[in-house]
Scaffold this motif. Structure first.
Motif, PDB file in Angstrom:
ATOM      1  N   ILE A   8      26.183 -40.656  99.692  1.00  0.00           N
ATOM      2  CA  ILE A   8      27.083 -41.935 100.178  1.00  0.00           C
ATOM      3  C   ILE A   8      26.200 -43.046  99.218  1.00  0.00           C
ATOM      4  CG2 ILE A   8      27.444 -43.551 101.905  1.00  0.00           C
ATOM      5  CD1 ILE A   8      27.075 -41.264 103.836  1.00  0.00           C
ATOM      6  N   GLY A   9      27.218 -43.441  98.320  1.00  0.00           N
ATOM      7  CA  GLY A   9      26.762 -44.741  97.495  1.00  0.00           C
ATOM      8  C   GLY A   9      26.585 -44.355  96.092  1.00  0.00           C
ATOM      9  N   ALA A  10      27.011 -44.873  95.040  1.00  0.00           N
ATOM     10  CA  ALA A  10      26.931 -44.698  93.811  1.00  0.00           C
ATOM     11  C   ALA A  10      26.145 -45.822  93.246  1.00  0.00           C
ATOM     12  CB  ALA A  10      28.388 -44.721  93.145  1.00  0.00           C
ATOM     13  N   GLY A  11      25.135 -46.660  93.794  1.00  0.00           N
ATOM     14  CA  GLY A  11      24.155 -47.421  93.104  1.00  0.00           C
ATOM     15  C   GLY A  11      23.402 -46.439  92.185  1.00  0.00           C
ATOM     16  N   PHE A  12      22.224 -47.102  91.685  1.00  0.00           N
ATOM     17  CA  PHE A  12      21.207 -46.481  91.037  1.00  0.00           C
ATOM     18  C   PHE A  12      20.469 -45.112  91.563  1.00  0.00           C
ATOM     19  CE2 PHE A  12      21.913 -49.916  88.056  1.00  0.00           C
ATOM     20  CZ  PHE A  12      21.848 -49.229  86.724  1.00  0.00           C
ATOM     21  N   ALA A  13      20.249 -45.316  92.857  1.00  0.00           N
ATOM     22  CA  ALA A  13      19.465 -44.349  93.543  1.00  0.00           C
ATOM     23  C   ALA A  13      20.432 -43.043  93.685  1.00  0.00           C
ATOM     24  CB  ALA A  13      19.274 -44.673  95.197  1.00  0.00           C
ATOM     25  N   ARG A  36      33.997 -49.436  92.015  1.00  0.00           N
ATOM     26  CA  ARG A  36      33.006 -49.084  90.885  1.00  0.00           C
ATOM     27  C   ARG A  36      31.825 -48.549  91.363  1.00  0.00           C
ATOM     28  NH1 ARG A  36      29.044 -52.722  91.336  1.00  0.00           N
ATOM     29  NH2 ARG A  36      29.305 -54.322  93.171  1.00  0.00           N
ATOM     30  N   ILE A  37      30.993 -48.190  90.230  1.00  0.00           N
ATOM     31  CA  ILE A  37      29.671 -47.638  90.461  1.00  0.00           C
ATOM     32  C   ILE A  37      28.703 -48.969  90.311  1.00  0.00           C
ATOM     33  CG2 ILE A  37      30.282 -45.263  89.812  1.00  0.00           C
ATOM     34  CD1 ILE A  37      28.679 -45.846  87.271  1.00  0.00           C
ATOM     35  N   ALA A  38      27.480 -48.576  90.461  1.00  0.00           N
ATOM     36  CA  ALA A  38      26.524 -49.579  90.098  1.00  0.00           C
ATOM     37  C   ALA A  38      25.897 -50.371  91.560  1.00  0.00           C
ATOM     38  CB  ALA A  38      26.384 -50.297  88.834  1.00  0.00           C
ATOM     39  N   GLY A  39      26.468 -50.426  92.527  1.00  0.00           N
ATOM     40  CA  GLY A  39      25.946 -50.890  93.883  1.00  0.00           C
ATOM     41  C   GLY A  39      25.778 -52.432  93.585  1.00  0.00           C
ATOM     42  N   ARG A  40      24.447 -52.982  93.947  1.00  0.00           N
ATOM     43  CA  ARG A  40      24.339 -54.381  93.925  1.00  0.00           C
ATOM     44  C   ARG A  40      23.920 -54.829  92.701  1.00  0.00           C
ATOM     45  NH1 ARG A  40      19.753 -54.240  98.560  1.00  0.00           N
ATOM     46  NH2 ARG A  40      19.586 -52.232  98.130  1.00  0.00           N
ATOM     47  N   THR A  41      23.977 -54.092  91.388  1.00  0.00           N
ATOM     48  CA  THR A  41      24.203 -54.436  90.162  1.00  0.00           C
ATOM     49  C   THR A  41      25.664 -54.433  89.682  1.00  0.00           C
ATOM     50  OG1 THR A  41      24.132 -52.527  88.924  1.00  0.00           O
ATOM     51  CG2 THR A  41      21.949 -53.692  89.340  1.00  0.00           C
ATOM     52  N   TRP A  42      26.108 -55.642  89.063  1.00  0.00           N
ATOM     53  CA  TRP A  42      27.724 -55.795  88.916  1.00  0.00           C
ATOM     54  C   TRP A  42      27.907 -56.555  87.463  1.00  0.00           C
ATOM     55  CZ3 TRP A  42      31.752 -58.208  92.546  1.00  0.00           C
ATOM     56  CH2 TRP A  42      32.887 -58.016  92.231  1.00  0.00           C
ATOM     57  N   LEU A  43      28.148 -55.810  86.461  1.00  0.00           N
ATOM     58  CA  LEU A  43      28.375 -56.541  85.285  1.00  0.00           C
ATOM     59  C   LEU A  43      29.760 -56.986  85.266  1.00  0.00           C
ATOM     60  CD1 LEU A  43      27.137 -57.480  82.247  1.00  0.00           C
ATOM     61  CD2 LEU A  43      28.048 -55.515  81.649  1.00  0.00           C
ATOM     62  N   ALA A 205      25.290 -52.242  83.606  1.00  0.00           N
ATOM     63  CA  ALA A 205      26.526 -51.154  83.712  1.00  0.00           C
ATOM     64  C   ALA A 205      26.459 -50.015  82.541  1.00  0.00           C
ATOM     65  CB  ALA A 205      27.955 -51.720  83.375  1.00  0.00           C
ATOM     66  N   ALA A 206      25.738 -50.503  81.409  1.00  0.00           N
ATOM     67  CA  ALA A 206      25.501 -49.487  80.497  1.00  0.00           C
ATOM     68  C   ALA A 206      24.608 -48.469  80.926  1.00  0.00           C
ATOM     69  CB  ALA A 206      24.859 -50.334  79.257  1.00  0.00           C
ATOM     70  N   LEU A 207      23.620 -48.846  81.650  1.00  0.00           N
ATOM     71  CA  LEU A 207      22.703 -47.607  82.048  1.00  0.00           C
ATOM     72  C   LEU A 207      23.259 -46.822  83.254  1.00  0.00           C
ATOM     73  CD1 LEU A 207      20.011 -46.346  82.124  1.00  0.00           C
ATOM     74  CD2 LEU A 207      18.960 -48.266  83.567  1.00  0.00           C
ATOM     75  N   ALA A 208      24.272 -47.520  84.240  1.00  0.00           N
ATOM     76  CA  ALA A 208      24.499 -46.927  85.374  1.00  0.00           C
ATOM     77  C   ALA A 208      25.570 -45.927  84.849  1.00  0.00           C
ATOM     78  CB  ALA A 208      25.190 -47.933  86.129  1.00  0.00           C
ATOM     79  N   GLU A 209      26.346 -46.277  83.699  1.00  0.00           N
ATOM     80  CA  GLU A 209      27.466 -45.348  83.028  1.00  0.00           C
ATOM     81  C   GLU A 209      26.745 -44.210  82.567  1.00  0.00           C
ATOM     82  OE1 GLU A 209      29.535 -48.019  80.865  1.00  0.00           O
ATOM     83  OE2 GLU A 209      30.600 -48.870  82.581  1.00  0.00           O
ATOM     84  N   LEU A 219      32.757 -37.756  91.639  1.00  0.00           N
ATOM     85  CA  LEU A 219      32.790 -38.910  92.344  1.00  0.00           C
ATOM     86  C   LEU A 219      34.058 -39.325  92.581  1.00  0.00           C
ATOM     87  CD1 LEU A 219      31.409 -41.892  92.422  1.00  0.00           C
ATOM     88  CD2 LEU A 219      32.395 -42.331  90.135  1.00  0.00           C
ATOM     89  N   VAL A 220      33.839 -39.999  94.147  1.00  0.00           N
ATOM     90  CA  VAL A 220      34.887 -40.175  94.798  1.00  0.00           C
ATOM     91  C   VAL A 220      35.124 -41.873  95.362  1.00  0.00           C
ATOM     92  CG1 VAL A 220      36.750 -40.247  97.109  1.00  0.00           C
ATOM     93  CG2 VAL A 220      35.399 -38.045  95.892  1.00  0.00           C
ATOM     94  N   LEU A 221      35.884 -42.758  94.585  1.00  0.00           N
ATOM     95  CA  LEU A 221      35.664 -44.350  94.876  1.00  0.00           C
ATOM     96  C   LEU A 221      36.551 -44.447  95.952  1.00  0.00           C
ATOM     97  CD1 LEU A 221      35.690 -45.486  91.058  1.00  0.00           C
ATOM     98  CD2 LEU A 221      33.752 -45.241  92.694  1.00  0.00           C
ATOM     99  N   ASN A 222      36.431 -45.898  96.574  1.00  0.00           N
ATOM    100  CA  ASN A 222      37.395 -46.472  97.460  1.00  0.00           C
ATOM    101  C   ASN A 222      37.369 -45.464  98.892  1.00  0.00           C
ATOM    102  OD1 ASN A 222      38.276 -48.696  95.944  1.00  0.00           O
ATOM    103  ND2 ASN A 222      39.270 -47.194  94.823  1.00  0.00           N
ATOM    104  N   ALA A 223      35.959 -45.242  99.043  1.00  0.00           N
ATOM    105  CA  ALA A 223      35.974 -44.364 100.318  1.00  0.00           C
ATOM    106  C   ALA A 223      34.569 -44.720 101.106  1.00  0.00           C
ATOM    107  CB  ALA A 223      35.715 -42.865  99.934  1.00  0.00           C
ATOM    108  N   PRO A 224      34.741 -46.106 101.829  1.00  0.00           N
ATOM    109  CA  PRO A 224      33.734 -46.136 102.753  1.00  0.00           C
ATOM    110  C   PRO A 224      33.585 -45.305 103.894  1.00  0.00           C
ATOM    111  CG  PRO A 224      35.765 -47.668 103.071  1.00  0.00           C
ATOM    112  CD  PRO A 224      35.814 -46.869 101.860  1.00  0.00           C
TER     113      PRO A 224
END
Length: 431
Positions: A8-13, A36-43, A205-209, A219-224
């Motif tokens: 659950i969650g596509a941040g860095f962890a 989107r991915i990357a959690g509490r980072t957001w470019l 975003a470069a590192l997350a991607e 990866l499934v987005l928009n799925a809280p």
């Protein structure tokens, strides 16, 4: 279909753990609430350039994120040299060089953080000295009081630590400051450099991607996620649309502030629930401000209770300057109100003219409900070990639960690596 691991969650962890597990041959599915991915980072594209709305800074003193940057051949952007400093303390306004401002903070911070080597000699084993438990009941505000500083130094110290905590200091744990200093080789100046100097080439975003592209996870987005159930055969998660996801193991990477947004059956332990209810200190604001004219590259500090207590000039263009600002109370800053931002900036520079502002309210973001992880008194000694402990087939990971650089991308990666190893070992035993 039942996967080996659901994340659950596509941040860095989550991205790091998913890469590690999927590349070991396990089937992994990530369900992410955002688009989107990357959690509490957001470019994101704001004010005419790509700006980091969340987490930003990295450093080679942070071993986990630096290993990832090395792995993907991603460089860093070095900091600029600042030319001027403004500060407000003891009811007066001052101007000088950045070195003069840092000199005012140097002695008090050395004294404040002097116990780091004795109390937290091993930054990734922060409880290795039992004496740290007593220090964990002390607030950083109490420790600043004990320094008996002159009024200017005390006010600057409170502002400096309100900046670091991105929140108010009343319940801010002294041990959180010690943990950062310990991880920076017990050197507060290195600690400050780690926090505020080097950015990732191409942005976070470069590192997350890069991590996501190196993974075989779905990866499934928009799925809280709304609900999680543990059963005799594993874990079932339901998203808000009613979609069902089944797995042998579940990794939850929700921030501490959002942990209670998911219903768990059976409930998580009383210790985890108590920590989630208390939350953490990072409840502040980050704001980008474009102002008229090409200004000197400056930094500015104000009292800890100002809505914006720290500002610095990040990007100098021909006829505009883009500033980044932080404040300790997210509810006191409107990321869309240019007039309010101008009023705040004029406390330092009376004739400054604001053109545009941009930001994201992480405190109001239902999937974050906080900014970076900065903990309350008692968290280290009473909650961290429990939050790191798996419950049946459920594991937690994220910057909030890191042993080392909590509150940073590095801590998220560290925690994701640790969780992936625990999950892998558990799956091996069961196979």
């Amino acid at each position: 279909m039942t996967t080996d691991v659901l994340v659950i969650g596509a941040g860095f962890a989550g991205l790091t753990a998913s890469r590690e597990l999927s590349n070991k041959g396990y089937t992994v599915q990530i369900i992410e609430a955002r688009d989107r991915i990357a959690g509490r980072t957001w470019l994101d594209a704001k004010l005419g350039r790509n700006l980091e709305l969340g987490g930003t800074w990295v450093h080679w003193a942070q071993p986990h994120v630096w290993a990832e940057l090395t792995r993907y051949a991603i460089g860093v952007v070095p900091p600029a040299d600042y030319e001027k400093a403004y500060w407000h303390a003891d009811g007066q306004s001052f101007q000088g060089s950045p070195d003069e401002l840092m000199a005012l903070l140097d002695g008090p911070n050395r004294e404040l953080l002097a116990p780091s080597r004795a109390l937290i000699p091993l930054p990734y084993e922060p409880l290795s000295n039992p004496a740290v438990k007593a220090a964990d009941q002390q607030t950083i505000s109490e420790r600043i009081n004990a320094l008996n500083l002159d009024p200017m130094s005390e006010e600057l110290m409170r502002s400096f630590w309100a900046l670091n905590f991105n929140g108010r200091l009343d319940d801010a744990a002294f041990t959180q400051a010690l943990r950062w200093c310990s991880a920076a080789c017990h050197d507060w100046l290195l600690m400050f450099e780690v926090c505020s100097a080097y950015k990732i080439q191409g942005g976070t975003a470069a590192l997350a991607e890069a991590i996501a592209a190196d993974s075989n996870a779905e990866l499934v987005l928009n799925a809280p996620v709304a609900e999680v159930r543990q059963t005799d055969s594993g874990v079932v998660a339901l998203d808000r649309a009613g979609n069902e996801y089944r797995a042998k193991k579940l990794l939850v990477t929700l921030p501490l502030g959002a942990l209670e947004s998911v219903r768990f059956y059976p409930e998580l332990s009383s210790g985890k629930r108590a920590a989630a209810r208390l939350g953490q200190i990072g409840m502040g604001a980050k704001l980008w401000i474009k102002v008229k004219g090409r200004h000197e590259r400056f930094v500015a500090m104000g009292p800890a209770d100002w809505p914006l207590n720290f500002v610095q000039a990040e990007y100098l263009d021909v006829d505009t300057t883009t500033l980044v600002a932080f404040g300790p109370d997210g509810s006191a800053v409107d990321p869309e109100d240019a007039t309010a931002a101008q009023e705040l900036l004029r406390r330092w520079i009376p004739d400054i003219e604001v053109l545009e502002v941009a930001g994201h309210s992480w405190v109001d973001d239902e999937f974050a409900q906080q900014t970076w992880a900065m903990h309350r008194t008692g968290f280290l000694s009473e909650s961290l070990t429990e939050l790191q402990r798996p419950e049946g087939d459920i594991y937690l990971a994220g910057s909030d639960y890191a042993s080392g650089w909590g509150g940073f991308i590095d801590g998220a990666i560290e925690s994701g690596l640790q969780a992936s190893m625990k999950i892998s070992n558990a799956l091996k035993i069961e196979s």
